[in-house]
Motif scaffolding. Sequence first.
Motif, PDB file in Angstrom:
ATOM      1  N   SER A   1       8.805  -0.966 -28.508  1.00 31.72           N
ATOM      2  CA  SER A   1       9.836  -1.190 -28.856  1.00 31.72           C
ATOM      3  C   SER A   1      10.585  -3.023 -29.772  1.00 31.72           C
ATOM      4  N   LYS A   2      11.395  -2.271 -30.437  1.00 27.88           N
ATOM      5  CA  LYS A   2      11.990  -3.641 -30.963  1.00 27.88           C
ATOM      6  C   LYS A   2      11.913  -5.305 -30.274  1.00 27.88           C
ATOM      7  N   GLY A   3      12.750  -4.743 -28.956  1.00 27.85           N
ATOM      8  CA  GLY A   3      13.187  -5.300 -28.179  1.00 27.85           C
ATOM      9  C   GLY A   3      12.324  -6.253 -27.095  1.00 27.85           C
ATOM     10  N   ASP A   4      11.682  -6.194 -27.268  1.00 28.47           N
ATOM     11  CA  ASP A   4      10.530  -6.431 -25.782  1.00 28.47           C
ATOM     12  C   ASP A   4       9.445  -7.266 -26.177  1.00 28.47           C
ATOM     13  N   GLY A   5       9.792  -6.862 -27.815  1.00 29.26           N
ATOM     14  CA  GLY A   5       8.309  -8.614 -28.219  1.00 29.26           C
ATOM     15  C   GLY A   5       6.949  -7.809 -28.542  1.00 29.26           C
ATOM     16  N   HIS A   6       5.966  -8.721 -28.284  1.00 28.76           N
ATOM     17  CA  HIS A   6       4.662  -7.847 -28.430  1.00 28.76           C
ATOM     18  C   HIS A   6       4.299  -7.169 -27.064  1.00 28.76           C
ATOM     19  N   PRO A   7       3.795  -6.307 -27.113  1.00 27.42           N
ATOM     20  CA  PRO A   7       3.989  -5.014 -25.898  1.00 27.42           C
ATOM     21  C   PRO A   7       2.698  -6.332 -26.007  1.00 27.42           C
ATOM     22  N   ALA A   8       1.488  -6.790 -25.658  1.00 25.82           N
ATOM     23  CA  ALA A   8       0.719  -7.985 -24.584  1.00 25.82           C
ATOM     24  C   ALA A   8       1.091  -9.043 -23.991  1.00 25.82           C
TER      25      ALA A   8
END
Length: 250
Positions: free
Chosen positions: A169-176
């Motif tokens: 998801s582009k809007g959520d930043g890095h998944p970690a």
Amino acid sequence: MWTEQWGGAGHSKEIVKRISENGLLVGIDRDEEAICVARERLSDFENVIFVHDNHDNIKNILEEQKIAEVDGILLDLGVSSYQLDERNRGFSYMGEAELDMRMDKSQKFTAKDVVNKYSEEDLARIIFEYGEERYSRKIARKIVEYRKSKDIETTEELVNIIKSVIPFSKGDGHPAKRTFQAIRIEVNDEIKPLYNTIIDCIDSLKSGGRLCVLTFHSLEDRAVKNAFNDCVRKMHLSARITILCMWSKN
């Protein structure tokens, strides 16, 4: 006299430049490498004391320095850019490093212990509570499943596990990002003592003293504001001290 818990000593330098020659700055950090950096950056000033300790022990620190009360306290919470930039410390989810995340390197407990020894239930709990990660249960389940074949040793391994769970998801930043925050908070016990730390800081101020706290996420912000509000209600501090709270959200 001012006391500060610092990172790269930027705030300390500005404080010590403004206090009189009779004033004193007590700089506190649990990270010995940060203290070494601060010593170098503040080498032109003589009225600074460097203390390797945790700001949670503020009362004991001041007692050891034979200081009864202070004019001001600045708490700069969270991980510093210096620690994030040092890839071998394992704070960053960018690149590869050993899972560590200790602010105090003399501490034995590391991120590797959290990731490899915590139960699935406890992993899900801290990732949800400290990271506010909605995929916490799925991430915890995947971590436990992965470590059945081998221990998780590096930040890159953990990042790849998280990426396999969280949809792009582009809007959520890095998944970690949220999971790494949660594990770091657990390793360094950043939230549980914070309420009492704020109370102890207020108790250590002179009449008319100031406490300034820089928080970097909602969990810190909540603990600090709860302590402020309780002190104002119970002790009528609004008439005695000025309390400043600044929240810079990641």
